[in-house]
Scaffold this motif. Structure first.
Motif, PDB file in Angstrom:
ATOM      1  N   THR A 176     -10.610 -58.023 -25.215  1.00 22.59           N
ATOM      2  CA  THR A 176     -10.499 -58.437 -26.485  1.00 22.59           C
ATOM      3  C   THR A 176     -11.544 -59.067 -27.166  1.00 22.59           C
ATOM      4  OG1 THR A 176      -7.989 -58.698 -26.457  1.00 22.59           O
ATOM      5  CG2 THR A 176      -9.050 -59.384 -28.577  1.00 22.59           C
ATOM      6  N   GLY A 177     -12.121 -58.407 -28.084  1.00 22.64           N
ATOM      7  CA  GLY A 177     -13.434 -59.101 -28.809  1.00 22.64           C
ATOM      8  C   GLY A 177     -14.353 -58.127 -29.453  1.00 22.64           C
ATOM      9  N   THR A 178     -15.375 -58.820 -29.997  1.00 21.65           N
ATOM     10  CA  THR A 178     -16.351 -57.864 -31.075  1.00 21.65           C
ATOM     11  C   THR A 178     -17.639 -57.920 -30.573  1.00 21.65           C
ATOM     12  OG1 THR A 178     -15.084 -58.520 -32.783  1.00 21.65           O
ATOM     13  CG2 THR A 178     -17.225 -57.753 -33.170  1.00 21.65           C
ATOM     14  N   LYS A 179     -18.162 -56.782 -30.191  1.00 20.79           N
ATOM     15  CA  LYS A 179     -19.649 -56.538 -29.822  1.00 20.79           C
ATOM     16  C   LYS A 179     -20.446 -55.866 -30.688  1.00 20.79           C
ATOM     17  CE  LYS A 179     -19.036 -57.947 -25.419  1.00 20.79           C
ATOM     18  NZ  LYS A 179     -19.565 -58.860 -24.722  1.00 20.79           N
ATOM     19  N   ILE A 180     -21.624 -56.331 -31.036  1.00 25.29           N
ATOM     20  CA  ILE A 180     -22.418 -55.886 -32.057  1.00 25.29           C
ATOM     21  C   ILE A 180     -23.849 -55.128 -31.393  1.00 25.29           C
ATOM     22  CG2 ILE A 180     -21.530 -57.302 -33.819  1.00 25.29           C
ATOM     23  CD1 ILE A 180     -24.203 -59.043 -33.522  1.00 25.29           C
ATOM     24  N   PHE A 181     -24.594 -54.462 -32.406  1.00 24.01           N
ATOM     25  CA  PHE A 181     -25.858 -53.816 -31.976  1.00 24.01           C
ATOM     26  C   PHE A 181     -25.542 -52.903 -30.489  1.00 24.01           C
ATOM     27  CE2 PHE A 181     -27.955 -57.810 -33.595  1.00 24.01           C
ATOM     28  CZ  PHE A 181     -27.764 -57.624 -34.857  1.00 24.01           C
ATOM     29  N   ILE A 182     -24.536 -52.112 -30.818  1.00 18.36           N
ATOM     30  CA  ILE A 182     -24.068 -51.140 -29.799  1.00 18.36           C
ATOM     31  C   ILE A 182     -24.780 -49.910 -30.028  1.00 18.36           C
ATOM     32  CG2 ILE A 182     -22.447 -50.074 -28.213  1.00 18.36           C
ATOM     33  CD1 ILE A 182     -22.742 -53.252 -28.331  1.00 18.36           C
ATOM     34  N   SER A 183     -25.912 -49.479 -29.374  1.00 21.09           N
ATOM     35  CA  SER A 183     -26.553 -48.153 -29.409  1.00 21.09           C
ATOM     36  C   SER A 183     -25.741 -47.215 -29.032  1.00 21.09           C
ATOM     37  CB  SER A 183     -27.961 -48.411 -28.918  1.00 21.09           C
ATOM     38  OG  SER A 183     -28.845 -49.135 -29.363  1.00 21.09           O
ATOM     39  N   ALA A 184     -25.696 -46.152 -29.873  1.00 20.46           N
ATOM     40  CA  ALA A 184     -24.852 -44.801 -29.519  1.00 20.46           C
ATOM     41  C   ALA A 184     -23.362 -45.450 -29.212  1.00 20.46           C
ATOM     42  CB  ALA A 184     -25.329 -44.289 -28.307  1.00 20.46           C
ATOM     43  N   GLY A 185     -22.887 -46.165 -29.903  1.00 20.87           N
ATOM     44  CA  GLY A 185     -21.518 -46.741 -29.715  1.00 20.87           C
ATOM     45  C   GLY A 185     -20.364 -45.947 -30.282  1.00 20.87           C
ATOM     46  N   GLU A 186     -20.724 -45.121 -31.225  1.00 21.72           N
ATOM     47  CA  GLU A 186     -19.928 -44.222 -31.858  1.00 21.72           C
ATOM     48  C   GLU A 186     -20.743 -42.911 -32.320  1.00 21.72           C
ATOM     49  OE1 GLU A 186     -16.367 -42.398 -32.803  1.00 21.72           O
ATOM     50  OE2 GLU A 186     -16.583 -44.123 -31.677  1.00 21.72           O
ATOM     51  N   HIS A 187     -20.017 -41.674 -32.100  1.00 24.98           N
ATOM     52  CA  HIS A 187     -20.765 -40.571 -32.378  1.00 24.98           C
ATOM     53  C   HIS A 187     -19.606 -39.290 -32.102  1.00 24.98           C
ATOM     54  CE1 HIS A 187     -20.916 -39.506 -28.052  1.00 24.98           C
ATOM     55  NE2 HIS A 187     -21.463 -40.707 -27.925  1.00 24.98           N
ATOM     56  N   ASP A 188     -20.133 -38.032 -32.288  1.00 24.13           N
ATOM     57  CA  ASP A 188     -19.283 -36.887 -32.574  1.00 24.13           C
ATOM     58  C   ASP A 188     -19.832 -36.067 -31.618  1.00 24.13           C
ATOM     59  OD1 ASP A 188     -21.758 -36.166 -33.647  1.00 24.13           O
ATOM     60  OD2 ASP A 188     -20.714 -35.182 -35.417  1.00 24.13           O
ATOM     61  N   PHE A 189     -20.450 -36.588 -30.231  1.00 26.90           N
ATOM     62  CA  PHE A 189     -21.072 -35.508 -29.492  1.00 26.90           C
ATOM     63  C   PHE A 189     -20.062 -35.132 -28.619  1.00 26.90           C
ATOM     64  CE2 PHE A 189     -25.646 -37.085 -29.729  1.00 26.90           C
ATOM     65  CZ  PHE A 189     -25.997 -36.460 -30.832  1.00 26.90           C
ATOM     66  N   THR A 190     -18.986 -36.313 -27.965  1.00 28.25           N
ATOM     67  CA  THR A 190     -18.517 -36.047 -26.924  1.00 28.25           C
ATOM     68  C   THR A 190     -17.201 -36.443 -27.237  1.00 28.25           C
ATOM     69  OG1 THR A 190     -18.947 -38.196 -26.003  1.00 28.25           O
ATOM     70  CG2 THR A 190     -20.011 -36.432 -25.212  1.00 28.25           C
ATOM     71  N   ASP A 191     -16.087 -36.190 -26.436  1.00 25.91           N
ATOM     72  CA  ASP A 191     -14.485 -36.629 -26.519  1.00 25.91           C
ATOM     73  C   ASP A 191     -14.284 -38.086 -25.778  1.00 25.91           C
ATOM     74  OD1 ASP A 191     -14.458 -35.905 -24.066  1.00 25.91           O
ATOM     75  OD2 ASP A 191     -12.854 -34.546 -24.349  1.00 25.91           O
ATOM     76  N   ASN A 192     -15.133 -38.683 -25.336  1.00 26.89           N
ATOM     77  CA  ASN A 192     -15.137 -40.050 -24.869  1.00 26.89           C
ATOM     78  C   ASN A 192     -16.302 -40.736 -24.826  1.00 26.89           C
ATOM     79  OD1 ASN A 192     -13.429 -42.225 -23.987  1.00 26.89           O
ATOM     80  ND2 ASN A 192     -12.868 -41.382 -21.812  1.00 26.89           N
TER      81      ASN A 192
END
Length: 605
Positions: free
Chosen positions: A192-208
């Motif tokens: 549990t927590g928050t992380k920032i500045f996560i490069s490629a942290g979310e995208h539509d390339f893959t399902d995981n």
């Protein structure tokens, strides 16, 4: 935007003529398949993919950027399709074990691939690039069961990975990490927590997306001694490797950035997300350095990537743009004016870019061989040998990351300058290169952090100056071997003096730090830049020696290439290396000129 053309001739020059990659690969247990024909074919195919697929997406990707809605990211048009081609080509697992679906080639091949991809389109390259660091961390520290579960889809590119370090209240000071890891009866943890500045942290390339996360156990000691490392997938992973339910890993925002706009930099919230510990409890930061060192060398590649792309754009423009007449007389009398490449100041900028790109490439390719030895040592189970090569690469890593990104940014700015006012206009793409390059001196540890890591940690604390003595031994050996060569003698003599001076400066700082700890902080930036200029000088002299020998042998293919090497080496020694003198002078000045002024005096009225 300049259309990227892979500098294959220069790459082959370094691999085959300067560093003897064929001989190097022959000594590695995983190098038997990296024969010259195979390597050449890989370079050609990678260049084709970068020039024809990735490069055309660079400018439109910057203009469109990423789209964020309902906790999801849609990448710019064409990016998802390009990633599918990347996966189909088997590029992600180029340097990872065949048992997980990779091609098992030496690590350096992956780094060279990353250089071409990064130069063509840095934003795109960050998506699979972050995965490589995650894969390396899992390979070295995770249990066999976790490797079997996560490595195949990561190696094949079906999933991607990230590194989750930074939090809103802390940047580089990871001792302030607050993300919690609660042990569960089944051996898992709830993160549990928050992380920032996560490069490629979310995208539509893959399902995981597989996140490598720093977090604290309930009984963890304070500071960096109490941080553990976890695998936390976006989607839960079934026992058979399939994708299960959502793991309460939520992207709550993406950053609005100065550059690399087609790369999603995410804010990630972990909400009782199921994770698995890798490495030992409270030893997470040590294990994370596997990822961080991978990322730092990768960021050093960004320095030469932006220098190369900006140089290619500036060179083409300088040959076409006409303005005024050359001071030494008309060069193109049939034209209304001479091309600006005939002006000395434009030459200064172009040669600076060329010297940075090609000198930096040599530094990276040399260090890449250390990486190969490290991976080979792991495969052989030789911990002593691994530490030997890890120490060598560890000394060079902050120099590569800090120095090359600073010079890469300089080269990108020079590209804009060559264009004049047109460089400030978006459609030419030169200002994008400068914007994209700016982040390189900041992430994975700012230049200041790299400087402290080099001088404070690697040189003074860990090795008591031994790291400098060992590396300058390479330089001194070259100087001795070439002092009798009339064409290289001037370089050899100067390098010999610099090798000695580097050690003297190190000793002076070491002695000064005994009386005043601020001496290290005050000297560190100048020490890093000095180290970078001297290191690059060594590799330019090395290239000059090889080029000179080829020309002397006669009948050299593309003799102009070798002549250009000699011209650029001379420029570097005459015009860029003198900067080291200023850094040498500054690093030995008293720290009190920095630290004496009271904090309250820092005011504006």
């Amino acid at each position: 935007m300049p259309a990227y053309k892979a500098p294959l001739r220069d790459m082959r020059f370094l691999m085959n003529e300067v560093f003897d990659y064929p001989g190097h690969y022959a000594e590695l247990s995983n190098g038997k398949d990296a024969d010259p024909e195979t390597v050449s074919a890989i370079l050609e195919e990678c260049a084709k993919f970068c020039e024809e697929v990735l490069s055309p997406l660079n400018l439109p990707g910057d203009e469109e950027g990423c789209h964020f809605s309902n906790n999801q990211v849609k990448t710019p048009k064409g990016f998802k399709e390009a990633y599918a081609q990347y996966v189909a080509g088997g590029w992600q697992g180029l340097s990872h074990p065949a048992e997980y679906g990779g091609q098992g080639l030496p690590m350096s091949m992956g780094l060279i691939k990353s250089e071409m991809m990064g130069t063509a389109n840095w934003s795109f390259t960050m998506y699979p690039g972050l995965s490589l660091g995650a894969m390396n961390t899992i390979m070295q520290h995770a249990s066999p069961e976790l490797k079997a579960l996560y490595m195949p889809p990561l190696t094949e590119g079906r999933w991607t990975g990230t590194m989750c370090l930074t939090e809103p209240q802390c940047g580089t000071d990871l001792g302030q990490v607050k993300t919690r890891a609660e042990p569960q009866a089944d051996g898992t943890y709830k993160i549990t927590g928050t992380k920032i500045f996560i490069s490629a942290g979310e995208h539509d390339f893959t399902d995981n997306i597989v996140h490598i996360v720093l977090a604290r156990l309930p009984d963890a000691p304070p500071g960096t001694r109490g941080i553990s490392l976890f695998i936390v997938p976006k989607m839960q992973v079934k026992a058979d490797g399939g994708v299960g339910e959502h793991n309460h890993v939520v992207c709550s925002a993406i950053e609005h950035k100065m550059g690399i706009k087609a790369s999603a930099t995410a804010v990630i919230n972990f909400e009782d997300s199921i994770g698995h510990m890798i490495a030992e409890p409270n030893k997470g930061l040590e294990a994370m350095f596997t990822f961080m060192n991978t990322a730092r060398v990768g960021t050093a590649v960004q320095g030469i990537a932006h220098a190369e792309l900006s140089y290619q754009g500036a060179l083409a423009y300088a040959k076409e743009r006409r303005s005024m007449r050359a001071l030494s007389g008309k060069k193109e009398p049939e034209q209304v004016a001479d091309a600006i490449i005939h002006h000395a100041d434009v030459r200064r900028m172009l040669l600076t870019q060329k010297a940075i790109a090609e000198g930096g490439r040599a530094m990276i390719y040399f260090a890449a061989q250390y990486s190969d030895h490290m991976v080979n040592s792991i495969a052989e189970g030789d911990e002593k040998k691994y530490k030997h090569w890890d120490d060598k690469l560890g000394f060079l890593t902050p120099i590569l990351k800090g120095f090359l990104t600073e010079l890469g940014l300089e080269a990108a700015n020079l590209g804009m300058q060559v264009f004049g006012g047109h460089g400030y206009i978006k459609e030419h793409g030169m200002e994008q290169i400068a914007r994209d390059a700016r982040i390189a001196t900041l992430y994975e540890g700012t230049t200041g952090i790299q400087s402290l890591d080099l001088l404070g940690r690697k040189v003074l604390v860990m090795t008591r100056g031994k790291a400098v003595r060992e590396f300058t031994g390479h330089i001194a050996k070259f100087a001795i071997e070439h002092v009798g060569d009339a064409k290289i003698r001037a370089y050899a003599i100067r390098l010999g003096r610099l090798a000695a001076e580097w050690n003297v400066l190190t000793t002076r700082i070491m002695l000064g730090a005994r009386k005043d700890r601020d001496v290290v902080g005050a000297a560190s930036y100048h020490f890093l830049m000095y180290s970078g200029y001297v290191t690059m000088a060594y590799f330019w002299a090395l290239q000059a020696a090889v080029a000179s020998k080829k020309l002397a042998e006669g009948g050299a293919e593309k003799a102009e290439f070798y002549k250009a090497k000699l011209y650029t080496a001379r420029f570097y020694f005459d015009h860029l290396l003198p900067r080291a003198e200023g850094h040498a002078s500054s690093m030995t000045k008293p720290a009190r000129s920095l630290m004496k002024m009271p904090v309250d005096s820092f005011v504006f009225e």
